[in-house]
Design a protein around this motif. Structure first.
Motif, short mmCIF file in Angstrom:
data_model
loop_
_atom_site.label_atom_id
_atom_site.label_comp_id
_atom_site.label_asym_id
_atom_site.label_seq_id
_atom_site.Cartn_x
_atom_site.Cartn_y
_atom_site.Cartn_z
N ARG A 34 17.40 -24.71 39.48
CA ARG A 34 18.50 -25.49 40.54
C ARG A 34 17.50 -25.54 41.59
NH1 ARG A 34 23.96 -22.87 42.91
NH2 ARG A 34 24.42 -22.48 40.70
N VAL A 35 17.82 -26.86 42.22
CA VAL A 35 17.13 -27.44 43.41
C VAL A 35 17.70 -26.51 44.62
CG1 VAL A 35 16.59 -29.22 44.81
CG2 VAL A 35 16.73 -29.49 42.45
N MET A 139 20.15 -32.64 38.09
CA MET A 139 20.51 -32.40 36.75
C MET A 139 19.55 -32.99 35.75
SD MET A 139 24.83 -32.80 36.92
CE MET A 139 24.61 -34.03 38.06
N PRO A 140 18.43 -32.58 35.62
CA PRO A 140 17.21 -33.10 34.73
C PRO A 140 18.04 -33.45 33.19
CG PRO A 140 16.47 -31.20 35.60
CD PRO A 140 17.81 -31.53 36.32
N GLU A 141 17.58 -34.36 32.65
CA GLU A 141 18.16 -34.38 31.44
C GLU A 141 17.81 -33.41 30.38
OE1 GLU A 141 18.31 -37.69 27.68
OE2 GLU A 141 17.45 -38.13 29.57
N ALA A 142 16.43 -33.01 30.22
CA ALA A 142 16.04 -32.12 29.22
C ALA A 142 16.92 -30.47 29.53
CB ALA A 142 14.81 -31.61 29.64
N ILE A 150 30.68 -27.76 30.26
CA ILE A 150 30.51 -28.06 31.69
C ILE A 150 30.40 -27.20 32.79
CG2 ILE A 150 33.05 -28.35 31.98
CD1 ILE A 150 32.20 -31.10 33.26
N GLN A 151 31.12 -25.98 32.36
CA GLN A 151 31.11 -24.81 33.36
C GLN A 151 29.58 -24.25 33.30
OE1 GLN A 151 33.25 -25.06 30.83
NE2 GLN A 151 35.05 -25.17 31.98
N GLU A 152 28.81 -24.28 32.38
CA GLU A 152 27.41 -23.70 32.33
C GLU A 152 26.49 -24.93 32.95
OE1 GLU A 152 23.68 -22.98 29.18
OE2 GLU A 152 25.78 -23.32 28.41
N ALA A 153 26.71 -26.11 33.05
CA ALA A 153 26.08 -27.23 33.68
C ALA A 153 26.41 -26.96 35.04
CB ALA A 153 26.35 -28.49 33.02
N MET A 154 27.65 -26.67 35.66
CA MET A 154 27.82 -26.54 36.81
C MET A 154 27.22 -25.29 37.46
SD MET A 154 31.93 -27.52 36.49
CE MET A 154 32.59 -26.87 37.91
N GLN A 155 27.35 -24.44 36.85
CA GLN A 155 26.86 -23.08 37.21
C GLN A 155 24.99 -23.19 37.30
OE1 GLN A 155 28.25 -20.16 38.39
NE2 GLN A 155 26.04 -19.40 38.82
N ALA A 163 30.37 -34.57 39.02
CA ALA A 163 28.97 -34.64 39.09
C ALA A 163 28.76 -34.37 37.70
CB ALA A 163 28.36 -34.16 40.04
N ALA A 164 28.86 -33.09 37.06
CA ALA A 164 28.42 -32.85 35.68
C ALA A 164 29.12 -33.68 34.77
CB ALA A 164 28.88 -31.10 35.70
N ASN A 165 30.43 -34.03 34.68
CA ASN A 165 31.09 -34.80 33.66
C ASN A 165 30.41 -36.27 33.83
OD1 ASN A 165 33.15 -35.03 31.96
ND2 ASN A 165 34.42 -36.16 33.37
N ALA A 166 30.19 -36.70 35.00
CA ALA A 166 29.66 -38.20 35.03
C ALA A 166 28.08 -38.12 34.62
CB ALA A 166 29.53 -38.54 36.58
N ARG A 167 27.45 -37.01 34.81
CA ARG A 167 25.96 -37.00 34.13
C ARG A 167 26.12 -36.68 32.50
NH1 ARG A 167 21.02 -38.76 34.19
NH2 ARG A 167 19.48 -36.74 34.15
N ALA A 168 27.05 -36.29 32.21
CA ALA A 168 27.23 -35.97 30.67
C ALA A 168 27.76 -37.46 30.05
CB ALA A 168 28.45 -34.81 30.34
#
Length: 188
Positions: A34-35, A139-142, A150-155, A163-168
Motif C-alpha cells: 500500500r502506498v 493498485m498494481p496489476e500483479a 473486492i473487499q480484499e483489494a480495498m483493504q 476505484a477497486a471496481n473500475a480497476r477490476a
C-alpha cells in the motif's frame, strides 16, 4: 459550439502502467504494498526531484478544486480539507493525491494544447491519463490480481469500492463473490 478540450502527448494504458511501475520501483514499493502517500509527498518525492514542493492551501483559495499540479514547476497543491482527509487515509483523498502524482510525473514540463473537436481521444486527455496513473500506481496489476474479493483489494491498497471496481473492470479481473454467513435456519 464545442468547448475546447485539453490535449497532452498521447499515452496508452500500457505506457501509463509501465510508468506507474517504474515510479513504484523508485520508491521501493512492491506489487502488494500500500502506498504511504503522506511520507511520499512530504519527503519521498523531494529525494528524486530536489525542487519539488507540496503546498497545503486554505480550501477557499482553491475554489473547490481537489488538487492542482503546476506543469511548469514540480509543485502539487492540495486544499487543507483534502490533505487532512489524506492524513486520515480517506480513500477518495488517496486517489486524488495519486492523481496529482500522475500529473507531476507525466505532464510536468509538457505543454497542454486546446482544440475544438467532436471526437475526444482519451489517450490525449490529461485527466484520463492522471486517473489511469492513480489506478495503476495505487493498485498494481500483479498485486491486484491476487485479491480474491473486492473487499480484499480495498483493504490491501487503501482504495474505495468505485476505484477497486473500475480497476477490476479495466483489467478484466473477476472477484469471487463475498460469502456472508447466513442464519442457520432452513428456508423452503
Amino acid at each position: 459550439m464545442d468547448d475546447p478540450i485539453r490535449h497532452v502527448r498521447r499515452r496508452s494504458k500500457n505506457n501509463i502502467d509501465e510508468l506507474s511501475r517504474a515510479v513504484r520501483t523508485i520508491f521501493g514499493l512492491g506489487d502488494d504494498d500500500r502506498v504511504a502517500l503522506i511520507p511520499l509527498l512530504e519527503f519521498g518525492i523531494e529525494a528524486i526531484l530536489e525542487d519539488f514542493r507540496l503546498e497545503i492551501l486554505p480550501d477557499a483559495e482553491l475554489h473547490g478544486v481537489e488538487g492542482l499540479t503546476d506543469l511548469t514547476k514540480p509543485i502539487i497543491r492540495l486544499p487543507e480539507e483534502v490533505y487532512n482527509r489524506l492524513r486520515q487515509s480517506c480513500t477518495h483523498a488517496r486517489f486524488t493525491a495519486a492523481h496529482e502524482l500522475g500529473h507531476l510525473f507525466m505532464h510536468s514540463g509538457d505543454s497542454v494544447h486546446y482544440a475544438r473537436t467532436k471526437h475526444a481521444d482519451e489517450t490525449t486527455d490529461p485527466e484520463w491519463q492522471a486517473n489511469q496513473f492513480a489506478a495503476c500506481f495505487l493498485m498494481p496489476e500483479a498485486g491486484f490480481r491476487k485479491c480474491a474479493t473486492i473487499q480484499e483489494a480495498m483493504q490491501t491498497f487503501g482504495v474505495g469500492y468505485r476505484a477497486a471496481n473500475a480497476r477490476a473492470r479495466s483489467l478484466g479481473h473477476k472477484f469471487r463473490k463475498s460469502t456472508k454467513k447466513r442464519g442457520h435456519g432452513m428456508s423452503r
